[in-house]
Write a protein that holds these residues in place. Structure first.
Motif, PDB file in Angstrom:
ATOM      1  N   ALA A 133       1.246  -0.975  -0.129  1.00 31.86           N
ATOM      2  CA  ALA A 133       0.254  -0.204  -0.185  1.00 31.86           C
ATOM      3  C   ALA A 133       0.874   1.269   0.500  1.00 31.86           C
ATOM      4  O   ALA A 133       0.466   1.962  -0.602  1.00 31.86           O
ATOM      5  CB  ALA A 133      -1.027  -0.138   1.550  1.00 31.86           C
ATOM      6  N   ALA A 134       1.664   1.141   0.457  1.00 26.55           N
ATOM      7  CA  ALA A 134       2.884   2.439   1.028  1.00 26.55           C
ATOM      8  C   ALA A 134       3.389   3.819  -0.711  1.00 26.55           C
ATOM      9  O   ALA A 134       4.623   3.707  -0.541  1.00 26.55           O
ATOM     10  CB  ALA A 134       4.281   1.696   1.152  1.00 26.55           C
ATOM     11  N   ALA A 135       3.177   1.800  -2.162  1.00 27.34           N
ATOM     12  CA  ALA A 135       3.501   2.205  -2.932  1.00 27.34           C
ATOM     13  C   ALA A 135       2.324   3.421  -4.177  1.00 27.34           C
ATOM     14  O   ALA A 135       2.925   3.246  -5.226  1.00 27.34           O
ATOM     15  CB  ALA A 135       4.438   1.115  -3.849  1.00 27.34           C
ATOM     16  N   LEU A 136       1.277   3.449  -3.701  1.00 32.90           N
ATOM     17  CA  LEU A 136       0.604   4.013  -3.906  1.00 32.90           C
ATOM     18  C   LEU A 136       0.810   5.669  -4.328  1.00 32.90           C
ATOM     19  O   LEU A 136       1.610   6.218  -4.128  1.00 32.90           O
ATOM     20  CB  LEU A 136      -0.551   4.294  -3.073  1.00 32.90           C
ATOM     21  CG  LEU A 136      -0.755   5.493  -2.206  1.00 32.90           C
ATOM     22  CD1 LEU A 136      -1.209   6.931  -2.477  1.00 32.90           C
ATOM     23  CD2 LEU A 136      -2.151   5.403  -1.118  1.00 32.90           C
ATOM     24  N   GLN A 137       0.212   5.662  -5.901  1.00 27.25           N
ATOM     25  CA  GLN A 137       0.392   6.605  -7.136  1.00 27.25           C
ATOM     26  C   GLN A 137      -0.730   8.099  -7.117  1.00 27.25           C
ATOM     27  O   GLN A 137      -0.444   9.031  -7.574  1.00 27.25           O
ATOM     28  CB  GLN A 137       0.779   6.001  -7.869  1.00 27.25           C
ATOM     29  CG  GLN A 137       2.065   5.455  -7.556  1.00 27.25           C
ATOM     30  CD  GLN A 137       2.208   4.647  -9.670  1.00 27.25           C
ATOM     31  OE1 GLN A 137       1.526   5.140 -10.576  1.00 27.25           O
ATOM     32  NE2 GLN A 137       2.913   3.339  -9.974  1.00 27.25           N
ATOM     33  N   THR A 138      -1.778   7.705  -6.635  1.00 29.94           N
ATOM     34  CA  THR A 138      -2.480   9.423  -5.978  1.00 29.94           C
ATOM     35  C   THR A 138      -1.839  10.109  -5.681  1.00 29.94           C
ATOM     36  O   THR A 138      -1.849   9.540  -4.940  1.00 29.94           O
ATOM     37  CB  THR A 138      -3.689   8.231  -5.221  1.00 29.94           C
ATOM     38  OG1 THR A 138      -4.514   7.383  -6.484  1.00 29.94           O
ATOM     39  CG2 THR A 138      -4.981   9.384  -5.496  1.00 29.94           C
ATOM     40  N   THR A 139      -2.158  11.123  -6.133  1.00 26.81           N
ATOM     41  CA  THR A 139      -1.637  12.355  -5.658  1.00 26.81           C
ATOM     42  C   THR A 139      -2.810  13.083  -4.707  1.00 26.81           C
ATOM     43  O   THR A 139      -3.979  13.404  -5.626  1.00 26.81           O
ATOM     44  CB  THR A 139      -0.713  13.184  -6.608  1.00 26.81           C
ATOM     45  OG1 THR A 139      -1.264  13.334  -7.635  1.00 26.81           O
ATOM     46  CG2 THR A 139      -0.099  12.110  -6.530  1.00 26.81           C
ATOM     47  N   THR A 171       0.277  12.909  -0.395  1.00 24.34           N
ATOM     48  CA  THR A 171       0.299  13.576  -0.343  1.00 24.34           C
ATOM     49  C   THR A 171       1.746  14.625   0.021  1.00 24.34           C
ATOM     50  O   THR A 171       2.735  16.285   0.045  1.00 24.34           O
ATOM     51  CB  THR A 171      -0.760  14.873   0.997  1.00 24.34           C
ATOM     52  OG1 THR A 171       0.615  14.289   2.254  1.00 24.34           O
ATOM     53  CG2 THR A 171      -1.659  14.841   0.260  1.00 24.34           C
ATOM     54  N   GLY A 172       2.859  13.929  -0.088  1.00 25.95           N
ATOM     55  CA  GLY A 172       4.086  14.505  -0.262  1.00 25.95           C
ATOM     56  C   GLY A 172       5.463  13.325  -0.801  1.00 25.95           C
ATOM     57  O   GLY A 172       4.667  12.513  -1.597  1.00 25.95           O
ATOM     58  N   GLY A 173       6.833  12.503  -0.580  1.00 27.49           N
ATOM     59  CA  GLY A 173       7.792  11.982  -1.170  1.00 27.49           C
ATOM     60  C   GLY A 173       6.948  10.763  -0.607  1.00 27.49           C
ATOM     61  O   GLY A 173       5.482  10.284  -0.754  1.00 27.49           O
ATOM     62  N   GLU A 174       7.689   9.639  -1.220  1.00 28.57           N
ATOM     63  CA  GLU A 174       7.584   8.478  -1.280  1.00 28.57           C
ATOM     64  C   GLU A 174       7.829   7.735  -0.006  1.00 28.57           C
ATOM     65  O   GLU A 174       8.141   8.360   0.864  1.00 28.57           O
ATOM     66  CB  GLU A 174       8.808   7.601  -1.864  1.00 28.57           C
ATOM     67  CG  GLU A 174       8.897   7.886  -3.472  1.00 28.57           C
ATOM     68  CD  GLU A 174      10.278   7.100  -3.978  1.00 28.57           C
ATOM     69  OE1 GLU A 174      11.065   7.045  -3.189  1.00 28.57           O
ATOM     70  OE2 GLU A 174      10.334   7.261  -5.433  1.00 28.57           O
ATOM     71  N   GLY A 175       6.736   6.270   0.448  1.00 28.52           N
ATOM     72  CA  GLY A 175       6.264   5.705   1.337  1.00 28.52           C
ATOM     73  C   GLY A 175       5.441   6.162   1.868  1.00 28.52           C
ATOM     74  O   GLY A 175       4.665   7.246   1.614  1.00 28.52           O
ATOM     75  N   ALA A 176       5.083   5.546   3.471  1.00 26.02           N
ATOM     76  CA  ALA A 176       3.960   4.964   3.826  1.00 26.02           C
ATOM     77  C   ALA A 176       4.273   6.569   4.808  1.00 26.02           C
ATOM     78  O   ALA A 176       2.677   7.592   4.500  1.00 26.02           O
ATOM     79  CB  ALA A 176       4.309   4.536   5.376  1.00 26.02           C
ATOM     80  N   ARG A 177       4.798   7.598   5.055  1.00 25.25           N
ATOM     81  CA  ARG A 177       4.712   8.922   5.490  1.00 25.25           C
ATOM     82  C   ARG A 177       4.701   9.765   4.274  1.00 25.25           C
ATOM     83  O   ARG A 177       3.803  10.798   5.385  1.00 25.25           O
ATOM     84  CB  ARG A 177       6.188   8.766   6.445  1.00 25.25           C
ATOM     85  CG  ARG A 177       6.423   8.279   7.319  1.00 25.25           C
ATOM     86  CD  ARG A 177       4.970   9.218   8.222  1.00 25.25           C
ATOM     87  NE  ARG A 177       4.930  10.665   9.110  1.00 25.25           N
ATOM     88  CZ  ARG A 177       4.382  10.702   9.699  1.00 25.25           C
ATOM     89  NH1 ARG A 177       3.188   9.901   9.811  1.00 25.25           N
ATOM     90  NH2 ARG A 177       4.616  11.817   9.473  1.00 25.25           N
ATOM     91  N   GLY A 178       4.831  10.086   3.010  1.00 24.85           N
ATOM     92  CA  GLY A 178       3.391  10.525   2.980  1.00 24.85           C
ATOM     93  C   GLY A 178       2.660  10.553   2.394  1.00 24.85           C
ATOM     94  O   GLY A 178       1.989  11.148   1.159  1.00 24.85           O
ATOM     95  N   ILE A 179       1.546   9.917   2.700  1.00 27.02           N
ATOM     96  CA  ILE A 179       0.179   9.438   2.487  1.00 27.02           C
ATOM     97  C   ILE A 179      -0.726  10.316   3.080  1.00 27.02           C
ATOM     98  O   ILE A 179      -0.333   9.520   4.944  1.00 27.02           O
ATOM     99  CB  ILE A 179      -0.165   7.903   2.462  1.00 27.02           C
ATOM    100  CG1 ILE A 179       1.114   6.550   1.442  1.00 27.02           C
ATOM    101  CG2 ILE A 179      -1.130   7.679   2.358  1.00 27.02           C
ATOM    102  CD1 ILE A 179       0.973   5.759   0.900  1.00 27.02           C
ATOM    103  N   SER A 180      -1.392  10.748   3.480  1.00 28.58           N
ATOM    104  CA  SER A 180      -2.490  11.664   3.974  1.00 28.58           C
ATOM    105  C   SER A 180      -4.456  10.506   3.806  1.00 28.58           C
ATOM    106  O   SER A 180      -4.139  10.408   2.215  1.00 28.58           O
ATOM    107  CB  SER A 180      -2.611  12.859   3.276  1.00 28.58           C
ATOM    108  OG  SER A 180      -1.658  12.921   3.969  1.00 28.58           O
ATOM    109  N   GLY A 229      -2.085   8.885   6.776  1.00 29.95           N
ATOM    110  CA  GLY A 229      -3.204   8.053   6.996  1.00 29.95           C
ATOM    111  C   GLY A 229      -3.235   7.318   6.223  1.00 29.95           C
ATOM    112  O   GLY A 229      -3.577   6.041   6.637  1.00 29.95           O
ATOM    113  N   LEU A 230      -1.650   6.120   6.112  1.00 33.77           N
ATOM    114  CA  LEU A 230      -1.611   5.117   5.819  1.00 33.77           C
ATOM    115  C   LEU A 230      -1.462   4.113   7.490  1.00 33.77           C
ATOM    116  O   LEU A 230      -1.717   3.584   7.544  1.00 33.77           O
ATOM    117  CB  LEU A 230      -0.093   4.778   5.010  1.00 33.77           C
ATOM    118  CG  LEU A 230      -0.023   2.896   4.306  1.00 33.77           C
ATOM    119  CD1 LEU A 230      -1.409   2.680   4.302  1.00 33.77           C
ATOM    120  CD2 LEU A 230       1.130   2.962   3.770  1.00 33.77           C
TER     121      LEU A 230
END
Length: 378
Positions: A133-139, A171-180, A229-230
């Protein structure tokens, strides 16, 4: 934790009547039409099942985990497509709102979800992001006082009748911490729900892709902190894993009853199939696994309620129960023989339905990774 033994018993009795009098009789129609009959949907709403674990303050039942597990052992006897429609309203979307939503967001969404007036969709998987899931691309990119959302979500349960979307977007960079996480009205311009997809089973629970094409959403659609988010999505996995373990145990018990009834009715070699030791062995193995899954679900539900549940144990329960369910469905179809292979039989229909449970909300392979991680980090 059972808060009131009397209230719990009353709830389970009502659920048994619902399952036997309304849900099971409507299964064949739902499978044939790929649509939940209106009477079944109305009954689910009347019993408050869209709000199983949404607090009473928002119109839900507010069940504890043990109460929910007990209820799913009963409701699990009906085709799992029913659960895919009603239980998701109390699932990922509602749990994220309860965990991190503002009071305004809770007031906006939770009452409609609890009543079933709105149908929730959890939008996480994508063409190139399933288990990873951390690879998602929706922005989601900031623009003025809002966000612009672009991407495609895949296999979104209930998408064709969505009343609310909980969307994971980068909403941010790659990986889990970039997901909201974002709570969104599906009527927003730029959101396009694709045609429902045909599936092997779970007919009646509609699934479709959702395309976000420069959809403008307000700033207050963000749930929790940006980048959380994640983490919010994964925080609810223990709950859903126990929910599915209990559901699977209930389905096993239904399948065993179907096999037992056929074995008593069907005669071969001058006597009922039930008198054949090989048939008894198939159902005995199934009964043992169903009992084990039931005990796991209830014991671990109590552990979650008292705060002692280990994530690895919840994963083990989901792994065991859903894998055992597949074995039980196979044995019961074998007991039915050619009749079980024919379209229209309960054994055939449920055999198709249960296959998904080893995939959704974390595949069996992912559950094994979680269990192994728990062993080596202890």
């Amino acid at each position: 934790m059972i808060r009131s033994t009397e209230a719990h018993a009353t709830r389970l009795k009502a659920a048994r009547t619902l399952v036997e009098d309304i849900l099971i009789p409507a299964e064949a129609q739902m499978d044939a039409e790929d649509r939940m009959p209106d009477a079944a949907r109305a009954a689910l709403r009347a019993h408050g099942l869209f709000g199983i674990s949404i607090p009473e303050a928002f119109g839900g039942l507010g069940l504890t985990m043990e109460e929910e597990a007990g209820l799913m052992l009963v409701l699990g006897r009906a085709a799992p497509a029913y659960r895919a429609v009603y239980a998701l309203n109390s699932g990922g979307a509602a749990q994220i709102l309860l965990r991190a939503g503002s009071e305004a967001q809770k007031a906006q969404w939770l009452p409609g979800l609890a009543s079933g007036a709105r149908i929730a969709c959890f939008c996480l998987s994508e063409p190139e992001a399933g288990s990873d899931a951390a690879a998602l691309q929706t922005t989601a990119r900031r623009e003025g006082d809002g966000w612009r959302l672009d991407g495609r979500k895949r296999w979104v349960t209930n998408a064709p009748e969505a009343g609310m979307l909980m969307v994971m977007a980068r909403t941010g960079g790659e990986g889990a911490r970039g997901i909201s996480a974002f709570a969104i009205d599906p009527a927003t311009p730029g959101i396009h729900i694709q045609p429902a997809q045909s599936k092997m089973g779970m007919r009646g629970a509609l699934t479709a892709d959702i395309v976000f094409d420069d959809a403008r959403i307000p700033a207050d659609a963000l749930v929790g902190a940006e980048g959380d988010g994640l983490k919010l999505a994964l925080a609810g996995l223990d709950k859903v894993r126990l929910h599915l373990a209990a559901l699977s145990a209930g389905l096993m018990e239904r399948l065993i009853d179907e096999g037992r009834a056929h074995a008593l009715r069907r005669r071969q070699f001058g006597k009922p199939l039930a008198d054949q030791p090989a048939i008894g062995a198939l159902l005995a193995d199934s009964a043992a696994e169903a009992l084990a899954a039931r005990c796991m679900a209830l014991e671990l539900a109590r552990a979650r309620d008292d705060g002692t549940l280990r994530p690895a144990d919840a994963a083990a329960a989901k792994l065991f129960a859903t894998e055992a369910l597949g074995r039980v469905a196979d044995r019961v179809l074998q007991v039915h023989g050619g009749e079980g292979y024919m379209t229209g039989s309960a054994a055939e229909r449920l055999y198709r339905d249960v296959r998904l449970l080893r995939i959704l909300d974390g595949t069996s392979e992912i559950q094994r990774l979680v269990v192994a991680r728990g062993l080596f980090s202890a």
